[in-house]
Enzyme design. Structure first.
Site, short mmCIF file in Angstrom:
data_model
loop_
_atom_site.label_atom_id
_atom_site.label_comp_id
_atom_site.label_asym_id
_atom_site.label_seq_id
_atom_site.Cartn_x
_atom_site.Cartn_y
_atom_site.Cartn_z
N ARG A 16 162.81 -95.62 -39.49
CA ARG A 16 164.10 -96.21 -39.87
C ARG A 16 165.07 -95.16 -40.39
O ARG A 16 166.01 -94.76 -39.73
CB ARG A 16 163.89 -97.33 -40.90
N ASP A 17 164.82 -94.66 -41.57
CA ASP A 17 165.74 -93.70 -42.20
C ASP A 17 165.80 -92.41 -41.40
O ASP A 17 166.83 -91.74 -41.37
CB ASP A 17 165.29 -93.43 -43.63
N HIS A 208 162.62 -90.66 -53.55
CA HIS A 208 163.04 -90.48 -52.16
C HIS A 208 163.96 -89.24 -52.12
O HIS A 208 165.15 -89.34 -52.47
CB HIS A 208 163.79 -91.74 -51.72
N HIS A 210 165.73 -85.95 -50.20
CA HIS A 210 166.11 -85.19 -49.02
C HIS A 210 165.98 -83.71 -49.35
O HIS A 210 166.12 -83.32 -50.51
CB HIS A 210 167.53 -85.55 -48.59
N CYS A 241 171.63 -88.64 -43.41
CA CYS A 241 172.37 -89.82 -43.86
C CYS A 241 173.68 -89.88 -43.10
O CYS A 241 174.48 -88.94 -43.20
CB CYS A 241 172.64 -89.78 -45.37
N ASN A 250 164.94 -86.21 -44.63
CA ASN A 250 164.04 -86.49 -45.74
C ASN A 250 162.99 -85.40 -45.80
O ASN A 250 162.71 -84.71 -44.82
CB ASN A 250 163.34 -87.83 -45.50
#
Length: 298
Positions: A16-17, A208, A210, A241, A250
């Site tokens: 997803r991300d 979380h 990056h 992002c 990430n």
């Protein structure tokens, strides 16, 4: 400082991300294979896709098809991101049992991202959380820009605390604290987490990071020292992002698992399979593998 956790749960956010900001569009079949490969590594939580408008995230327009087709292993969780009731209804129509909602600690970021204030964004998904409670659907919350914003710069820790506490109070069983632009350093990350932990139990918090400035593993280690035991990461370091210019992917799941194993912290993950999956995904995306371990291990 508390004792380091004996076990850490990795929340794999690559499908997803990771994919939402990749330029290469992956076919539905490839996304399904990615998630199935990740399941085979022993990962217990894999964020599968996002039921947002295809207009905003075209890379994930096939969310329903992907979710229906993946092999769901017993005991594993396959959450999806939903922005509103419409997305929730689409997700529930294909049997989704866990969702995630999102907001930011930065007013400026929320305005640029979803054209709403922090409070307005929470008001939008509060009905989603209420519906989820009735349906027995677990809800995870994301708070982005917890260590800095590309638009407003510094983000007051008090704002991070307020938003994280509100998500937890609304019913999010877990709140993920995201350094969206990878600007944090260990001392700042630890201080932020400690402040939030005064109002939300550490057992209900995740981190979380990056890796934009190469600080992600150091930040994770600093947070582990406060007892956090849930870490978001992305296989091969995929992602970024779409609303934060300059934000790289990430932290790579392979790198996190390698570090944890070296610290005798259990993850339940087969690192060799994870490395192979990261290499495979990089080839599918036609880009360099962003995992240091993936590049180093023959």
């Amino acid at each position: 400082m508390t004792a380091l956790p004996h076990h850490v749960r990795i929340v794999e956010v690559g499908p997803r991300d990771g994919l939402q900001n990749e330029k290469t569009f992956l076919p539905t079949a490839t996304k399904i294979e990615l998630i199935d490969r990740l399941s085979d590594t022993g990962l217990q939580t894999i964020e599968t896709t996002s039921f947002v408008s295809p207009k905003w995230v075209p890379q994930l327009a096939d969310a329903a098809d992907v979710y229906v087709a993946i092999r769901k292993k017993t005991g594993a969780r396959y959450p999806v991101l939903v922005p509103n009731l419409q997305g929730y209804d689409r997700a529930r129509a294909v049997g989704v049992a866990e969702i995630a909602v999102f907001t930011a600690a930065s007013e400026a970021f929320n305005r640029k991202n979803i054209n709403a204030s922090i409070d307005e964004s929470i008001e939008r998904f509060t009905p989603v959380i209420e519906r989820a409670k009735v349906d027995g659907v677990a809800v995870r919350g994301y708070v982005s820009t917890v260590l800095g914003c590309p638009y407003q710069g510094e983000v007051p820790v008090a704002d991070v605390v307020r938003v994280a506490k509100r998500l937890h109070d609304l019913g999010c069983y877990e709140v993920s604290l995201g350094d969206t632009i990878g600007i944090g350093t260990p001392a700042k990350a630890k201080s932020m987490l400690a402040a939030v932990a005064e109002h939300v139990p550490v057992s209900a918090l995740a981190v979380h990071f990056h890796d934009t400035r190469g600080q992600a593993l150091a930040n994770i280690l600093a947070c582990l020292e406060l007892g956090v035991a849930v870490i978001d990461s992305s296989v091969s370091g995929a992602g970024g992002c779409p609303y934060a210019r300059g934000a790289t992917g990430n932290v790579a799941s392979e790198d996190v698992v390698y570090m944890l194993q070296g610290m005798d912290i259990e993850t339940g993950i087969d690192l060799s399979k994870l490395i192979e999956t990261g290499r495979w995904l990089s080839s599918q995306l036609n880009r360099i593998n962003n995992s240091k371990v993936g590049l180093a291990v023959a």
